[in-house]
Design a protein around this motif. Structure first.
Motif, mmCIF file in Angstrom:
data_model
loop_
_atom_site.group_PDB
_atom_site.id
_atom_site.type_symbol
_atom_site.label_atom_id
_atom_site.label_comp_id
_atom_site.label_asym_id
_atom_site.label_seq_id
_atom_site.Cartn_x
_atom_site.Cartn_y
_atom_site.Cartn_z
ATOM 1 N N GLN A 24 48.121 53.074 34.877
ATOM 2 C CA GLN A 24 47.859 51.571 34.250
ATOM 3 C C GLN A 24 48.272 50.384 35.216
ATOM 4 O O GLN A 24 47.360 49.635 35.358
ATOM 5 C CB GLN A 24 48.314 51.640 32.918
ATOM 6 N N ALA A 25 49.169 50.596 35.926
ATOM 7 C CA ALA A 25 49.812 49.459 36.660
ATOM 8 C C ALA A 25 48.717 49.326 37.708
ATOM 9 O O ALA A 25 48.580 48.481 38.353
ATOM 10 C CB ALA A 25 51.144 49.679 37.371
ATOM 11 N N ALA A 26 48.514 50.592 38.460
ATOM 12 C CA ALA A 26 47.668 50.570 39.598
ATOM 13 C C ALA A 26 46.216 50.102 39.284
ATOM 14 O O ALA A 26 45.805 49.518 39.754
ATOM 15 C CB ALA A 26 47.512 52.053 40.251
ATOM 16 N N ALA A 27 45.755 50.383 37.848
ATOM 17 C CA ALA A 27 44.337 49.990 37.493
ATOM 18 C C ALA A 27 44.411 48.492 37.496
ATOM 19 O O ALA A 27 43.476 47.731 37.818
ATOM 20 C CB ALA A 27 44.181 50.654 36.402
ATOM 21 N N GLU A 28 45.598 47.834 36.791
ATOM 22 C CA GLU A 28 46.007 46.663 36.791
ATOM 23 C C GLU A 28 45.675 46.024 38.028
ATOM 24 O O GLU A 28 45.273 44.617 38.281
ATOM 25 C CB GLU A 28 47.111 46.107 36.014
ATOM 26 N N GLN A 29 46.371 46.264 39.090
ATOM 27 C CA GLN A 29 46.439 45.779 40.464
ATOM 28 C C GLN A 29 45.224 45.775 41.095
ATOM 29 O O GLN A 29 44.797 44.902 41.557
ATOM 30 C CB GLN A 29 47.523 46.455 41.415
ATOM 31 N N GLU A 30 44.393 46.959 40.845
ATOM 32 C CA GLU A 30 43.097 46.733 41.605
ATOM 33 C C GLU A 30 42.094 45.742 40.611
ATOM 34 O O GLU A 30 41.264 45.116 41.434
ATOM 35 C CB GLU A 30 42.403 48.327 41.361
ATOM 36 N N GLU A 31 42.300 45.852 39.577
ATOM 37 C CA GLU A 31 41.560 44.791 38.638
ATOM 38 C C GLU A 31 41.816 43.337 39.182
ATOM 39 O O GLU A 31 40.944 42.425 39.218
ATOM 40 C CB GLU A 31 41.829 44.930 37.210
ATOM 41 N N GLN A 32 43.088 43.129 39.369
ATOM 42 C CA GLN A 32 43.648 41.720 39.850
ATOM 43 C C GLN A 32 42.993 41.407 41.340
ATOM 44 O O GLN A 32 42.426 40.559 41.522
ATOM 45 C CB GLN A 32 45.017 41.716 39.987
ATOM 46 N N LYS A 33 42.828 42.526 42.182
ATOM 47 C CA LYS A 33 42.408 42.459 43.296
ATOM 48 C C LYS A 33 40.981 41.907 43.293
ATOM 49 O O LYS A 33 40.460 41.100 44.036
ATOM 50 C CB LYS A 33 42.469 43.622 44.313
ATOM 51 N N ASP A 34 40.228 42.456 42.324
ATOM 52 C CA ASP A 34 38.724 42.442 42.243
ATOM 53 C C ASP A 34 38.354 41.034 41.639
ATOM 54 O O ASP A 34 37.223 40.632 41.868
ATOM 55 C CB ASP A 34 38.135 43.678 41.151
ATOM 56 N N SER A 35 39.427 40.550 41.010
ATOM 57 C CA SER A 35 39.292 39.143 40.416
ATOM 58 C C SER A 35 39.651 38.035 41.290
ATOM 59 O O SER A 35 39.326 36.782 40.908
ATOM 60 C CB SER A 35 39.963 39.116 39.078
ATOM 61 N N LEU A 36 40.165 38.210 42.424
ATOM 62 C CA LEU A 36 40.459 37.268 43.144
ATOM 63 C C LEU A 36 39.235 36.735 43.923
ATOM 64 O O LEU A 36 38.497 37.320 44.076
ATOM 65 C CB LEU A 36 41.420 37.886 44.595
ATOM 66 N N VAL A 37 39.486 35.496 44.109
ATOM 67 C CA VAL A 37 38.211 34.678 44.860
ATOM 68 C C VAL A 37 38.350 34.956 46.373
ATOM 69 O O VAL A 37 37.364 35.393 46.980
ATOM 70 C CB VAL A 37 38.516 33.175 44.481
ATOM 71 N N GLY A 38 39.696 34.892 46.933
ATOM 72 C CA GLY A 38 39.914 34.979 48.192
ATOM 73 C C GLY A 38 40.442 36.509 48.692
ATOM 74 O O GLY A 38 40.712 37.401 47.591
ATOM 75 N N THR A 39 40.856 36.712 49.644
ATOM 76 C CA THR A 39 41.631 38.093 49.952
ATOM 77 C C THR A 39 42.739 37.883 51.065
ATOM 78 O O THR A 39 42.659 37.008 51.881
ATOM 79 C CB THR A 39 40.550 38.993 51.188
ATOM 80 N N PHE A 40 43.576 38.734 50.850
ATOM 81 C CA PHE A 40 44.876 38.528 51.308
ATOM 82 C C PHE A 40 45.047 39.951 52.425
ATOM 83 O O PHE A 40 44.531 41.117 51.813
ATOM 84 C CB PHE A 40 46.085 38.838 50.447
ATOM 85 N N SER A 55 40.003 32.350 52.183
ATOM 86 C CA SER A 55 39.647 31.781 50.767
ATOM 87 C C SER A 55 38.325 32.109 50.383
ATOM 88 O O SER A 55 38.109 31.824 49.104
ATOM 89 C CB SER A 55 39.690 30.202 51.049
ATOM 90 N N ASN A 56 37.370 32.386 51.277
ATOM 91 C CA ASN A 56 36.021 32.517 50.955
ATOM 92 C C ASN A 56 35.335 31.238 50.170
ATOM 93 O O ASN A 56 34.643 31.437 49.434
ATOM 94 C CB ASN A 56 35.763 33.782 49.872
ATOM 95 N N ASP A 57 36.077 30.122 50.597
ATOM 96 C CA ASP A 57 35.333 28.788 49.880
ATOM 97 C C ASP A 57 34.182 28.504 50.605
ATOM 98 O O ASP A 57 33.628 29.153 51.734
ATOM 99 C CB ASP A 57 36.462 27.877 50.094
ATOM 100 N N VAL A 58 33.402 27.418 50.504
ATOM 101 C CA VAL A 58 32.058 26.915 51.266
ATOM 102 C C VAL A 58 32.548 26.675 52.561
ATOM 103 O O VAL A 58 31.394 26.622 53.236
ATOM 104 C CB VAL A 58 31.801 25.816 50.484
#
Length: 292
Positions: A24-40, A55-58
């Motif tokens: 469940q924690a791993a799934a939540e982490q993946e979900e959080q990654k998917d919901s990020l606007v930018g990437t780390f 940032s993937n901003d304009v």
């Protein structure tokens, strides 16, 4: 025997429960990654870790965190609220104090943090060129932008090295065609400048006239000679030596074609013929190089 069997069943049940929790924690982490606007992304280097935030901003802005043993140095804090929150949340997860925030090319939402700039940059930010640009951004993007910092920045003279969180930051002059900002060599391994070198046609925002070709070429050659392993910029994230070498070759070709072609149209066609598969806008670059 029954007692041991019961204990074993309990252990299996606990392992199953823990396994479910881990899943469940791993799934939540993946979900959080998917919901990020930018990437780390993070990179382990000798004596510190580099965290890269695209940032993937304009404007394709990138921000950075240099993680030393005792603290963090953040660079180019994001300009937009959604990115600034992601950046701040990530910093909180590192659980180390921020020693300083370096604003070199891009002013962002770093209010209340200790702020550092290259010598002369605060005055330039308050001046008509940069100040006018930020006013234009405020009119265009409105409430999506962070509040800009109001605290006084410490200024680092060019040619001086500062040590923060156990990592050296060597402040050198950036490209002469760019803002009066710095190229910064971090821990002798990472070279920071305004634009990350990339295998693409160079943006006219980076090279706005023919004189800038020589300035960017000199800067690229200087960065390659530094011996750095990674090359980062306020736009574009992280690159390696191969991208710097490509940029040098590309700029030499641009100089050659400028000497051979008298107008933007023929130059653009020649540049596209030299690099037929290269991404980017060769026509826009041509218009910038030949404008009067």
């Amino acid at each position: 025997m029954k007692k041991y069997f019961a204990i074993a069943l309990a252990a299996v049940a606990m392992m199953s429960c823990n396994g479910n929790k881990n899943q469940q924690a791993a799934a939540e982490q993946e979900e959080q990654k998917d919901s990020l606007v930018g990437t780390f992304q993070s990179y382990d280097l000798d004596g510190f870790k580099l965290h890269v935030y695209n940032s993937n901003d304009v404007m394709g802005d990138a921000s950075y965190i240099v993680e030393g043993d005792s603290g963090l140095v953040v660079m180019e804090y994001p300009l937009f609220k959604v990115n600034a929150k992601e950046f701040a949340d990530y910093i909180a997860g590192l659980d180390k104090p921020i020693v300083t925030d370096i604003t070199d090319y891009h002013l962002g939402g770093s209010d209340k943090l200790p702020l550092t700039m290259p010598e002369g940059m605060p005055a330039f930010i308050d001046g008509p060129v940069y100040g006018g640009m930020m006013k234009s951004f405020a009119e265009q993007f409105g409430d999506t932008m962070v509040e800009l910092p109001t605290q006084k920045a410490a200024e680092v003279p060019f040619g001086q090295t500062q040590n923060w969180a156990g990592v050296d930051f060597d402040f050198q002059h950036g490209a002469t065609s760019d803002f009066p900002a710095a190229s910064i060599i971090i821990g002798k391994q990472v070279y920071y400048t305004h634009w990350t070198p990339t295998e693409a046609h160079i943006s006219p925002l980076q090279i706005g006239n023919a004189a800038a070709v020589d300035a960017e070429l000199a800067e690229a050659q200087k960065s390659l000679a530094s011996g750095a392993k990674y090359f980062i910029g306020g736009h574009g994230g992280l690159a390696e030596k191969a991208q710097v070498e490509f940029k040098i070759t590309y700029l030499k070709k641009v100089k050659e074609l400028l000497a051979q072609n008298k107008d933007a149209a023929t130059f653009a066609e020649a540049l596209k013929a030299a690099y037929p598969e290269l991404p980017g806008d060769a026509d826009a670059l041509a218009q910038a190089l030949y404008k009067k």
